[in-house]
Design an enzyme around this catalytic site. Structure first.
Site, PDB file in Angstrom:
ATOM      1  N   ASN A  84       0.875  -1.180   0.000  1.00  0.00           N
ATOM      2  CA  ASN A  84       0.000   0.000   0.000  1.00  0.00           C
ATOM      3  C   ASN A  84       0.909   1.227   0.000  1.00  0.00           C
ATOM      4  OD1 ASN A  84      -1.802   2.047   0.534  1.00  0.00           O
ATOM      5  ND2 ASN A  84      -2.284   1.368   2.632  1.00  0.00           N
ATOM      6  N   TRP A  85       1.008   1.844  -1.153  1.00  0.00           N
ATOM      7  CA  TRP A  85       1.930   2.987  -1.256  1.00  0.00           C
ATOM      8  C   TRP A  85       1.360   4.262  -0.637  1.00  0.00           C
ATOM      9  CZ3 TRP A  85       4.819   3.042  -6.669  1.00  0.00           C
ATOM     10  CH2 TRP A  85       5.718   1.965  -6.701  1.00  0.00           C
ATOM     11  N   LYS A  86       0.070   4.253  -0.330  1.00  0.00           N
ATOM     12  CA  LYS A  86      -0.578   5.453   0.232  1.00  0.00           C
ATOM     13  C   LYS A  86      -0.322   6.645  -0.696  1.00  0.00           C
ATOM     14  CE  LYS A  86      -0.137   3.320   4.712  1.00  0.00           C
ATOM     15  NZ  LYS A  86      -0.060   3.451   6.160  1.00  0.00           N
ATOM     16  N   HIS A 122      -9.458   1.383   4.860  1.00  0.00           N
ATOM     17  CA  HIS A 122      -8.194   1.557   5.581  1.00  0.00           C
ATOM     18  C   HIS A 122      -8.435   2.538   6.731  1.00  0.00           C
ATOM     19  CE1 HIS A 122      -4.119   2.737   6.533  1.00  0.00           C
ATOM     20  NE2 HIS A 122      -3.729   1.626   5.938  1.00  0.00           N
ATOM     21  N   GLU A 144      -6.828   4.934   7.763  1.00  0.00           N
ATOM     22  CA  GLU A 144      -6.584   6.340   7.422  1.00  0.00           C
ATOM     23  C   GLU A 144      -7.793   6.929   6.707  1.00  0.00           C
ATOM     24  OE1 GLU A 144      -2.803   5.671   5.512  1.00  0.00           O
ATOM     25  OE2 GLU A 144      -1.934   5.200   7.463  1.00  0.00           O
ATOM     26  N   GLU A 201      -5.376  -4.508  10.755  1.00  0.00           N
ATOM     27  CA  GLU A 201      -4.318  -3.526  10.949  1.00  0.00           C
ATOM     28  C   GLU A 201      -4.590  -2.724  12.217  1.00  0.00           C
ATOM     29  OE1 GLU A 201      -2.352  -2.404   6.973  1.00  0.00           O
ATOM     30  OE2 GLU A 201      -4.218  -1.287   7.094  1.00  0.00           O
ATOM     31  N   GLY A 253       2.594   2.486  10.661  1.00  0.00           N
ATOM     32  CA  GLY A 253       3.569   3.553  10.445  1.00  0.00           C
ATOM     33  C   GLY A 253       4.284   3.996  11.706  1.00  0.00           C
ATOM     34  N   SER A 312       3.446  -1.929  10.325  1.00  0.00           N
ATOM     35  CA  SER A 312       4.898  -2.007  10.514  1.00  0.00           C
ATOM     36  C   SER A 312       5.466  -3.384  10.194  1.00  0.00           C
ATOM     37  CB  SER A 312       5.278  -1.573  11.940  1.00  0.00           C
ATOM     38  OG  SER A 312       4.849  -0.239  12.175  1.00  0.00           O
ATOM     39  N   GLY A 338       2.840  -1.065   4.214  1.00  0.00           N
ATOM     40  CA  GLY A 338       2.919   0.340   3.823  1.00  0.00           C
ATOM     41  C   GLY A 338       4.359   0.724   3.540  1.00  0.00           C
ATOM     42  N   GLY A 339       5.004   1.310   4.540  1.00  0.00           N
ATOM     43  CA  GLY A 339       6.356   1.853   4.384  1.00  0.00           C
ATOM     44  C   GLY A 339       7.327   0.921   3.674  1.00  0.00           C
TER      45      GLY A 339
HETATM   46  P1  PGA Z   1       2.903   0.415   7.546  1.00  0.00           P
HETATM   47  O1  PGA Z   1       1.433   0.615   6.931  1.00  0.00           O
HETATM   48  O2  PGA Z   1       3.429  -0.878   7.013  1.00  0.00           O
HETATM   49  O3  PGA Z   1       3.687   1.600   7.062  1.00  0.00           O
HETATM   50  O4  PGA Z   1       2.749   0.387   9.036  1.00  0.00           O
HETATM   51  C1  PGA Z   1       0.558  -0.452   6.781  1.00  0.00           C
HETATM   52  C2  PGA Z   1      -0.752   0.028   6.234  1.00  0.00           C
HETATM   53  O5  PGA Z   1      -1.245   1.066   6.658  1.00  0.00           O
HETATM   54  O6  PGA Z   1      -1.356  -0.621   5.337  1.00  0.00           O
END
Ligand code: PGA
Length: 251
Positions: free
Chosen positions: A9-11, A95, A97, A165, A171, A210, A231-232
């Protein structure tokens, strides 16, 4: 054995230069054994180009959200059909967010999941508790409510993916412990089997929060963890491919 899904997930990260990451992942997958599905969800602006770069390879692409309607007066939104048209085959929905930044309710997520099905996309339905909810002992009831209400009533089989999640692990570098992950994933599995019978045992339940090369192998070795939403660490091809390697290491 459920085939794992390793999803990036590149956001809101990535302009054209990041397409080199797609190319590196495509090349990396071609040198590896085919043990898991692999997906990257770039920002919508890159989806068409990313899909072209991945065409013919083992890498799938997807969107990070979609509107419930196929088209119309919804400035700034994109529909599930548009994601499919841009080469996507999955869409991340609900998600945390989006739930937090755009006030998305589980009911809205369910409508979007119906839209995904209409456009032949596989929805990845995200659930997760906040730190306050965890500390108040509400984790399992929060997750169970989100699962109940975010999976559309029209869903009849296992044609979706769930991602657990914990909001406090996204993050932040804080990863849920094996015990915490097991407790929630086992509860989600039970709920899916209760609702969908046998096909509930085929639904992929991803862990996200994470996930990194250093912790992925342990997490994906757990019985009801069928891959990751990353994500990251999905922004760097070598890290993402290491997580893919961890995903296939138990096969
Ligand atoms: P993260 O994000 O790996 O940067 O913690 C995961 C996500 O929000 O899908």
């Amino acid at each position: 054995m459920i085939r794992p899904l390793i999803a990036g997930n590149w956001k809101m990260n990535g302009v054209a230069g990041m397409l080199s990451v797609i190319e590196e992942v495509v090349n990396g997958l071609s040198e590896r054994s085919d043990g898991a599905d692999c997906l990257i969800c770039p920002p919508a602006t890159l989806l068409d180009r990313a899909s072209r770069a991945a065409r013919g390879s083992a890498l799938k692409t997807g969107g990070q959200d979609c509107h419930a309607e196929p088209s119309g007066a919804h400035t700034g939104d994109i529909s599930a059909e548009m994601i499919a048209d841009a080469g996507g085959s999955y869409v991340i929905l609900g998600h945390s967010e989006r739930r937090a930044d755009h006030n998305e309710s589980s009911e809205m997520v369910a409508s979007k999941a119906e839209a995904a099905a209409r456009a032949n996309l596989t929805p990845i339905i995200c659930v997760g508790e906040t730190l306050d909810e965890r500390e108040a002992g509400q984790t399992l009831s929060v997750i169970s409510g989100q699962i109940d209400n975010s999976i559309p009533e029209t869903a009849t089989d296992a044609s979706f993916v769930v991602a657990y999640e914990p909001v406090w692990a996204i993050g932040t570098g804080k990863v849920a412990t094996v015990e915490q992950v097991e407790e929630v994933h086992n509860a989600i599995r039970k709920q899916l089997v209760q609702r969908f019978g046998g096909s509930g045992s085929d639904v992929r339940i991803l862990y996200g929060g994470s996930m990194k090369p250093g912790n992925a192998a342990e997490l994906v070795s757990l019985e009801n963890v069928n891959g990751g939403l990353i994500g990251g660490a999905s922004l760097k091809a070598s890290d993402f491919l290491s997580i893919y390697d961890a995903g296939i290491s138990n096969l």
